[in-house]
Design a protein around this motif. Sequence first.
Motif, PDB file in Angstrom:
ATOM      1  N   THR A  48       0.720  -1.207  -0.156  1.00  0.00           N
ATOM      2  CA  THR A  48       0.043  -0.021   0.055  1.00  0.00           C
ATOM      3  C   THR A  48       1.019   1.577  -0.076  1.00  0.00           C
ATOM      4  O   THR A  48       0.606   2.055  -0.874  1.00  0.00           O
ATOM      5  CB  THR A  48      -0.975  -0.053   1.179  1.00  0.00           C
ATOM      6  N   GLY A  49       1.769   1.243   0.982  1.00  0.00           N
ATOM      7  CA  GLY A  49       2.679   2.370   1.103  1.00  0.00           C
ATOM      8  C   GLY A  49       3.549   2.579  -0.446  1.00  0.00           C
ATOM      9  O   GLY A  49       3.588   3.704  -0.979  1.00  0.00           O
ATOM     10  N   ASN A  52       1.565   4.160  -2.923  1.00  0.00           N
ATOM     11  CA  ASN A  52       1.462   5.642  -2.628  1.00  0.00           C
ATOM     12  C   ASN A  52       2.406   6.272  -3.141  1.00  0.00           C
ATOM     13  O   ASN A  52       2.474   7.516  -3.697  1.00  0.00           O
ATOM     14  CB  ASN A  52       1.180   5.846  -1.159  1.00  0.00           C
ATOM     15  N   ASN A  56       2.369   9.341  -6.031  1.00  0.00           N
ATOM     16  CA  ASN A  56       2.888  10.639  -5.575  1.00  0.00           C
ATOM     17  C   ASN A  56       3.966  11.125  -6.761  1.00  0.00           C
ATOM     18  O   ASN A  56       3.992  12.189  -7.213  1.00  0.00           O
ATOM     19  CB  ASN A  56       3.100  10.608  -4.213  1.00  0.00           C
ATOM     20  N   ASN A  59       2.055  11.915 -10.043  1.00  0.00           N
ATOM     21  CA  ASN A  59       1.387  13.015  -9.632  1.00  0.00           C
ATOM     22  C   ASN A  59       2.349  14.485  -9.474  1.00  0.00           C
ATOM     23  O   ASN A  59       2.045  15.443 -10.439  1.00  0.00           O
ATOM     24  CB  ASN A  59       0.676  13.214  -8.283  1.00  0.00           C
ATOM     25  N   THR A  71       3.783  19.008  -4.708  1.00  0.00           N
ATOM     26  CA  THR A  71       3.592  18.491  -3.388  1.00  0.00           C
ATOM     27  C   THR A  71       3.237  16.961  -3.376  1.00  0.00           C
ATOM     28  O   THR A  71       3.099  16.511  -4.466  1.00  0.00           O
ATOM     29  CB  THR A  71       2.138  19.251  -3.166  1.00  0.00           C
ATOM     30  N   TYR A  72       3.541  16.565  -2.269  1.00  0.00           N
ATOM     31  CA  TYR A  72       3.360  15.231  -2.102  1.00  0.00           C
ATOM     32  C   TYR A  72       2.927  14.659  -0.709  1.00  0.00           C
ATOM     33  O   TYR A  72       3.096  15.752   0.209  1.00  0.00           O
ATOM     34  CB  TYR A  72       4.813  14.496  -2.386  1.00  0.00           C
ATOM     35  N   ASP A  73       2.553  13.375  -0.438  1.00  0.00           N
ATOM     36  CA  ASP A  73       2.323  12.972   0.869  1.00  0.00           C
ATOM     37  C   ASP A  73       3.444  12.862   1.711  1.00  0.00           C
ATOM     38  O   ASP A  73       4.279  11.952   1.692  1.00  0.00           O
ATOM     39  CB  ASP A  73       1.571  11.887   0.798  1.00  0.00           C
ATOM     40  N   LYS A  74       3.787  13.670   2.692  1.00  0.00           N
ATOM     41  CA  LYS A  74       5.106  13.492   3.672  1.00  0.00           C
ATOM     42  C   LYS A  74       5.233  12.449   4.393  1.00  0.00           C
ATOM     43  O   LYS A  74       6.175  12.310   4.866  1.00  0.00           O
ATOM     44  CB  LYS A  74       4.835  14.845   4.421  1.00  0.00           C
ATOM     45  N   GLN A  75       4.172  11.670   4.549  1.00  0.00           N
ATOM     46  CA  GLN A  75       4.203  10.072   5.233  1.00  0.00           C
ATOM     47  C   GLN A  75       5.301   9.327   4.479  1.00  0.00           C
ATOM     48  O   GLN A  75       5.701   8.629   4.953  1.00  0.00           O
ATOM     49  CB  GLN A  75       2.856   9.448   5.242  1.00  0.00           C
ATOM     50  N   ILE A  76       5.451   9.754   3.156  1.00  0.00           N
ATOM     51  CA  ILE A  76       6.152   8.926   2.290  1.00  0.00           C
ATOM     52  C   ILE A  76       7.787   8.923   2.860  1.00  0.00           C
ATOM     53  O   ILE A  76       8.538   8.050   2.832  1.00  0.00           O
ATOM     54  CB  ILE A  76       6.313   9.491   0.900  1.00  0.00           C
ATOM     55  N   ASP A  77       7.981  10.037   3.525  1.00  0.00           N
ATOM     56  CA  ASP A  77       9.647  10.352   3.880  1.00  0.00           C
ATOM     57  C   ASP A  77       9.601   9.191   5.065  1.00  0.00           C
ATOM     58  O   ASP A  77      10.882   8.136   4.892  1.00  0.00           O
ATOM     59  CB  ASP A  77       9.608  11.406   4.682  1.00  0.00           C
TER      60      ASP A  77
END
Length: 245
Positions: A48-49, A52, A56, A59, A71-77
């Motif tokens: 799932t990650g 994502n 991203n 995108n 911009t992107y989902d900061k949880q990716i870090d």
Amino acid sequence: AFPPLIKDLAESCVRRQLAARPANEIADADDAARADCKNLLDLEPRLTGTVNVLVNYLNALNQLASDQIVTYDKQIDAFSSSLQAAGSFQQPQVKAVGGLAKFLANAVASGYQRKKIIETLKDSDADLAVLCDGLARIVNEDYIRVLQNEENGLRSRYRDAIQGDPTKSTATALILQDYWRRDLGTLNQKRSAAKDLGEILGKIRDGHHALATKATRWTEKDFIQTIGPYTGSIQTLVADYRKAF
């Protein structure tokens, strides 16, 4: 489109375990079934990650091409820094996730603009290919395998129920046969969806590579002609995939 199939990878294993339980058992066996499918349940958040990260990244390419701020989902870090190989999710995919996550972080920190997209396509092409190939392998091999195991388990359960009926009721046998055909139809739809998703991942990989190969010599017309066949095919495959998910 990917998350429902990722979830069903483990859920198919759980259904297979439950189908193997005694027919006369009255108990909540869900925890035991899930314990037997722990490796696939543990794989779910990794997949799932990873999806994502891929979404991203795509995108971000769209934002660059549209002269927007990335911009992107900061949880990716946090996800990419803690990700480890396990089972079918191997070290090359872990490294590829790290590569795309690093691009996203740099794109935001450095304020990448449209002219950066050419360099991005070329530098990220290998990571994207590794990621798409790894995900496609899990879809085409692991998911198909667990669906086959589920089919085998259901077939045995229905057969044993019919053969074990002391009354030898024709009506009961016909009802069970109808249930079996219904379940088999669902499994076949999921197999078709898995094939569609594997092809979608291949189209993303090949379309990205085609753009990366021509990155320094596009015109707008060249870009549309290059990417059009891939996006058109993906739209058709997604429509078919959604019949199951």
